[in-house]
Motif scaffolding. Structure first.
Motif, PDB file in Angstrom:
ATOM      1  N   THR A  75       3.000  -9.660   2.728  1.00  0.00           N
ATOM      2  CA  THR A  75       1.679  -9.501   2.109  1.00  0.00           C
ATOM      3  C   THR A  75       1.775  -9.681   0.598  1.00  0.00           C
ATOM      4  OG1 THR A  75       1.028  -8.013   3.899  1.00  0.00           O
ATOM      5  CG2 THR A  75      -0.285  -7.935   1.895  1.00  0.00           C
ATOM      6  N   ASP A  76       2.813  -9.139  -0.018  1.00  0.00           N
ATOM      7  CA  ASP A  76       3.024  -9.314  -1.463  1.00  0.00           C
ATOM      8  C   ASP A  76       3.273 -10.786  -1.814  1.00  0.00           C
ATOM      9  OD1 ASP A  76       2.659  -6.615  -1.908  1.00  0.00           O
ATOM     10  OD2 ASP A  76       4.788  -6.180  -2.246  1.00  0.00           O
ATOM     11  N   PRO A  97       4.707  -5.494   4.415  1.00  0.00           N
ATOM     12  CA  PRO A  97       4.321  -5.391   2.998  1.00  0.00           C
ATOM     13  C   PRO A  97       4.970  -6.473   2.135  1.00  0.00           C
ATOM     14  CG  PRO A  97       5.479  -3.393   3.738  1.00  0.00           C
ATOM     15  CD  PRO A  97       5.384  -4.321   4.903  1.00  0.00           C
ATOM     16  N   TRP A  98       6.174  -6.860   2.478  1.00  0.00           N
ATOM     17  CA  TRP A  98       6.889  -7.917   1.761  1.00  0.00           C
ATOM     18  C   TRP A  98       6.130  -9.238   1.880  1.00  0.00           C
ATOM     19  CZ3 TRP A  98      10.167 -11.583   4.629  1.00  0.00           C
ATOM     20  CH2 TRP A  98      10.928 -12.416   3.807  1.00  0.00           C
ATOM     21  N   ASP A 107       8.821  -3.487   8.587  1.00  0.00           N
ATOM     22  CA  ASP A 107       9.502  -3.601   7.288  1.00  0.00           C
ATOM     23  C   ASP A 107       9.026  -4.838   6.538  1.00  0.00           C
ATOM     24  OD1 ASP A 107      11.246  -1.382   7.790  1.00  0.00           O
ATOM     25  OD2 ASP A 107      12.613  -2.705   8.894  1.00  0.00           O
TER      26      ASP A 107
END
Length: 168
Positions: free
Chosen positions: A61-62, A58-59, A55
């Motif tokens: 990575t952004d 991606p958070w 979960d």
């Protein structure tokens, strides 16, 4: 070279407050990591389900991309982000060559009391124990400092501002 500070810690440690104060004192760009969460992550936490590494990937990575973009602009930043595990911090460090972590540390009891008094946030106090289980304190080879949340946020921001000024 730009400076990038990540104010880290478990939910309720005062990350957002201290990070905003620091950004204001130094005139730096501010980012609240919670705003980078996809809706599915927020919905999961609202249901009382802890996020797992998949979960968070991606958070994180952004967030690293946001830091990278600010670095490319030559803009220094302050980010409020839990950054609980070393591998999460490693991902965030990919955003710029120099990322400094300020870990706001306190006991679970102190933080639980703070969470109970907080309103209007999606993070339920029931998930606090999972954050303490996941927390990996800064290691000696990580660029950063650990600060006690018992100090007032203004004093913590002042200490960080002075520390960063001394490093210039």
């Amino acid at each position: 070279m730009a400076t990038h500070v990540i104010v880290m810690g478990v939910a309720g440690s005062g990350k957002s407050t201290v990070a905003r104060l620091l950004a204001d004192r130094l005139g730096l760009r501010f980012a609240e990591a919670d705003r980078f969460h996809p809706p599915a992550n927020i919905a999961k936490m609202e249901r009382g389900v802890p996020l797992d590494d998949a979960d968070r990937l991606p958070w994180l990575t952004d967030l690293a991309a946001w830091i990278r973009d600010r670095e490319a602009e030559g803009a220094s930043t302050v980010v409020a982000c839990s950054a609980l595990k070393r591998r999460y911090r490693d991902i965030l460090r990919t955003g710029a060559p120099e990322v400094f972590f300020a870990h706001l540390a306190g006991t679970e009891e102190v933080i639980r009391d703070r969470l109970a008094a907080r309103s209007g946030h999606f993070f339920p106090p029931a998930l606090l124990s999972s954050q303490f289980r996941d927390l990996e304190p800064l290691q000696p080879d990580e660029h950063g400092i650990t600060l006690d949340v018992a100090e007032p946020p203004e004093r913590l921001a002042d200490r960080l501002a002075a520390l960063l000024a001394a490093k210039q």
